[in-house]
Design a protein around this motif. Sequence first.
Motif, mmCIF file in Angstrom:
data_model
loop_
_atom_site.group_PDB
_atom_site.id
_atom_site.type_symbol
_atom_site.label_atom_id
_atom_site.label_comp_id
_atom_site.label_asym_id
_atom_site.label_seq_id
_atom_site.Cartn_x
_atom_site.Cartn_y
_atom_site.Cartn_z
ATOM 1 N N GLN A 284 0.824 -1.200 0.000
ATOM 2 C CA GLN A 284 0.000 0.000 0.000
ATOM 3 C C GLN A 284 0.862 1.255 0.000
ATOM 4 O OE1 GLN A 284 -2.469 -0.500 3.455
ATOM 5 N NE2 GLN A 284 -3.956 -1.776 2.367
ATOM 6 N N TYR A 285 1.932 1.257 0.778
ATOM 7 C CA TYR A 285 2.847 2.394 0.831
ATOM 8 C C TYR A 285 3.451 2.662 -0.546
ATOM 9 C CZ TYR A 285 6.895 5.198 2.201
ATOM 10 O OH TYR A 285 7.829 6.181 2.307
ATOM 11 N N LEU A 286 3.898 1.603 -1.217
ATOM 12 C CA LEU A 286 4.498 1.774 -2.541
ATOM 13 C C LEU A 286 3.458 2.159 -3.586
ATOM 14 C CD1 LEU A 286 7.076 -1.151 -2.576
ATOM 15 C CD2 LEU A 286 7.519 1.283 -2.267
ATOM 16 N N LEU A 287 2.241 1.653 -3.472
ATOM 17 C CA LEU A 287 1.187 2.032 -4.409
ATOM 18 C C LEU A 287 0.846 3.513 -4.274
ATOM 19 C CD1 LEU A 287 -0.781 1.080 -6.559
ATOM 20 C CD2 LEU A 287 -2.413 0.607 -4.742
ATOM 21 N N VAL A 288 0.732 3.995 -3.058
ATOM 22 C CA VAL A 288 0.501 5.424 -2.852
ATOM 23 C C VAL A 288 1.688 6.214 -3.378
ATOM 24 C CG1 VAL A 288 0.237 7.219 -1.082
ATOM 25 C CG2 VAL A 288 -1.055 5.100 -0.914
ATOM 26 N N GLY A 289 2.898 5.695 -3.190
ATOM 27 C CA GLY A 289 4.096 6.344 -3.710
ATOM 28 C C GLY A 289 4.089 6.449 -5.222
ATOM 29 N N VAL A 290 3.610 5.417 -5.892
ATOM 30 C CA VAL A 290 3.535 5.444 -7.359
ATOM 31 C C VAL A 290 2.537 6.498 -7.825
ATOM 32 C CG1 VAL A 290 2.765 4.100 -9.365
ATOM 33 C CG2 VAL A 290 4.314 3.077 -7.711
ATOM 34 N N VAL A 291 1.399 6.579 -7.156
ATOM 35 C CA VAL A 291 0.382 7.563 -7.543
ATOM 36 C C VAL A 291 0.894 8.986 -7.316
ATOM 37 C CG1 VAL A 291 -1.922 8.437 -6.987
ATOM 38 C CG2 VAL A 291 -1.526 5.978 -7.171
ATOM 39 N N ILE A 292 1.501 9.239 -6.166
ATOM 40 C CA ILE A 292 2.032 10.579 -5.875
ATOM 41 C C ILE A 292 3.190 10.902 -6.808
ATOM 42 C CG2 ILE A 292 3.189 11.944 -4.096
ATOM 43 C CD1 ILE A 292 0.807 11.447 -2.614
ATOM 44 N N ALA A 293 4.060 9.923 -7.093
ATOM 45 C CA ALA A 293 5.175 10.154 -8.004
ATOM 46 C C ALA A 293 4.665 10.470 -9.403
ATOM 47 C CB ALA A 293 6.096 8.932 -8.035
ATOM 48 N N LEU A 294 3.596 9.810 -9.823
ATOM 49 C CA LEU A 294 3.001 10.117 -11.125
ATOM 50 C C LEU A 294 2.507 11.558 -11.162
ATOM 51 C CD1 LEU A 294 1.891 9.166 -13.919
ATOM 52 C CD2 LEU A 294 -0.223 8.650 -12.698
ATOM 53 N N PHE A 295 1.806 11.963 -10.113
ATOM 54 C CA PHE A 295 1.301 13.330 -10.025
ATOM 55 C C PHE A 295 2.444 14.353 -10.060
ATOM 56 C CE2 PHE A 295 0.173 16.875 -7.114
ATOM 57 C CZ PHE A 295 -0.785 17.478 -7.901
ATOM 58 N N LEU A 296 3.483 14.121 -9.248
ATOM 59 C CA LEU A 296 4.611 15.050 -9.216
ATOM 60 C C LEU A 296 5.376 15.054 -10.537
ATOM 61 C CD1 LEU A 296 5.953 14.469 -5.607
ATOM 62 C CD2 LEU A 296 4.681 16.425 -6.455
ATOM 63 N N THR B 28 6.253 21.602 -16.513
ATOM 64 C CA THR B 28 7.147 22.754 -16.380
ATOM 65 C C THR B 28 8.466 22.544 -17.119
ATOM 66 O OG1 THR B 28 8.020 21.900 -14.302
ATOM 67 C CG2 THR B 28 6.171 23.430 -14.169
ATOM 68 N N ASP B 29 8.509 21.594 -18.046
ATOM 69 C CA ASP B 29 9.684 21.307 -18.899
ATOM 70 C C ASP B 29 10.921 20.859 -18.120
ATOM 71 O OD1 ASP B 29 8.238 21.879 -21.189
ATOM 72 O OD2 ASP B 29 8.746 24.017 -21.097
ATOM 73 N N HIS B 30 10.730 20.037 -17.105
ATOM 74 C CA HIS B 30 11.842 19.411 -16.380
ATOM 75 C C HIS B 30 11.798 17.915 -16.651
ATOM 76 C CE1 HIS B 30 11.604 23.196 -14.144
ATOM 77 N NE2 HIS B 30 12.886 22.983 -13.862
ATOM 78 N N GLU B 31 12.944 17.315 -16.710
ATOM 79 C CA GLU B 31 13.038 15.870 -16.935
ATOM 80 C C GLU B 31 13.273 15.143 -15.609
ATOM 81 O OE1 GLU B 31 12.629 13.962 -19.684
ATOM 82 O OE2 GLU B 31 11.935 15.801 -20.643
ATOM 83 N N ASP C 74 14.807 11.524 -14.181
ATOM 84 C CA ASP C 74 15.509 10.292 -14.563
ATOM 85 C C ASP C 74 15.075 9.135 -13.653
ATOM 86 O OD1 ASP C 74 16.762 11.007 -12.251
ATOM 87 O OD2 ASP C 74 18.801 10.909 -13.036
ATOM 88 N N HIS C 75 15.642 7.980 -13.900
ATOM 89 C CA HIS C 75 15.205 6.769 -13.189
ATOM 90 C C HIS C 75 15.481 6.837 -11.690
ATOM 91 C CE1 HIS C 75 14.130 4.836 -16.879
ATOM 92 N NE2 HIS C 75 15.341 5.040 -17.378
ATOM 93 N N LEU C 76 16.631 7.352 -11.314
ATOM 94 C CA LEU C 76 16.960 7.445 -9.892
ATOM 95 C C LEU C 76 15.994 8.374 -9.163
ATOM 96 C CD1 LEU C 76 18.846 6.703 -7.579
ATOM 97 C CD2 LEU C 76 20.275 8.644 -8.231
ATOM 98 N N GLU C 77 15.633 9.486 -9.792
ATOM 99 C CA GLU C 77 14.676 10.404 -9.180
ATOM 100 C C GLU C 77 13.289 9.771 -9.067
ATOM 101 O OE1 GLU C 77 16.569 14.679 -10.558
ATOM 102 O OE2 GLU C 77 15.040 13.715 -11.799
ATOM 103 N N ARG C 78 12.909 8.954 -10.053
ATOM 104 C CA ARG C 78 11.622 8.246 -9.967
ATOM 105 C C ARG C 78 11.589 7.297 -8.777
ATOM 106 N NH1 ARG C 78 11.944 7.518 -15.623
ATOM 107 N NH2 ARG C 78 10.666 9.127 -16.567
#
Length: 79
Positions: A27-39, A46-49, A51-55
Amino acid sequence: MKKIWKPKRFIVSFGKTIYTMIVLVAQYLLVGVVIALFLELILRWTDHEVDHLERIQLIVAWPIMATIFVYNFIKGMFS
């Protein structure tokens, strides 16, 4: 001497504890995926990239990242 716990009950209890922990981590990781998608959508808008480590950092440390985002968003609105 008195037996404090029975081995059979301990194993069953231990199994339920592991199942509960797996569910909580999922559940923690699922919420993390949803919030990470939003962010990430906001960052790409805003034209920022990202990368995988930041994801991975966004997914694992989402409470910290969301708090930083909200703080800077409010700070930017009032200045």
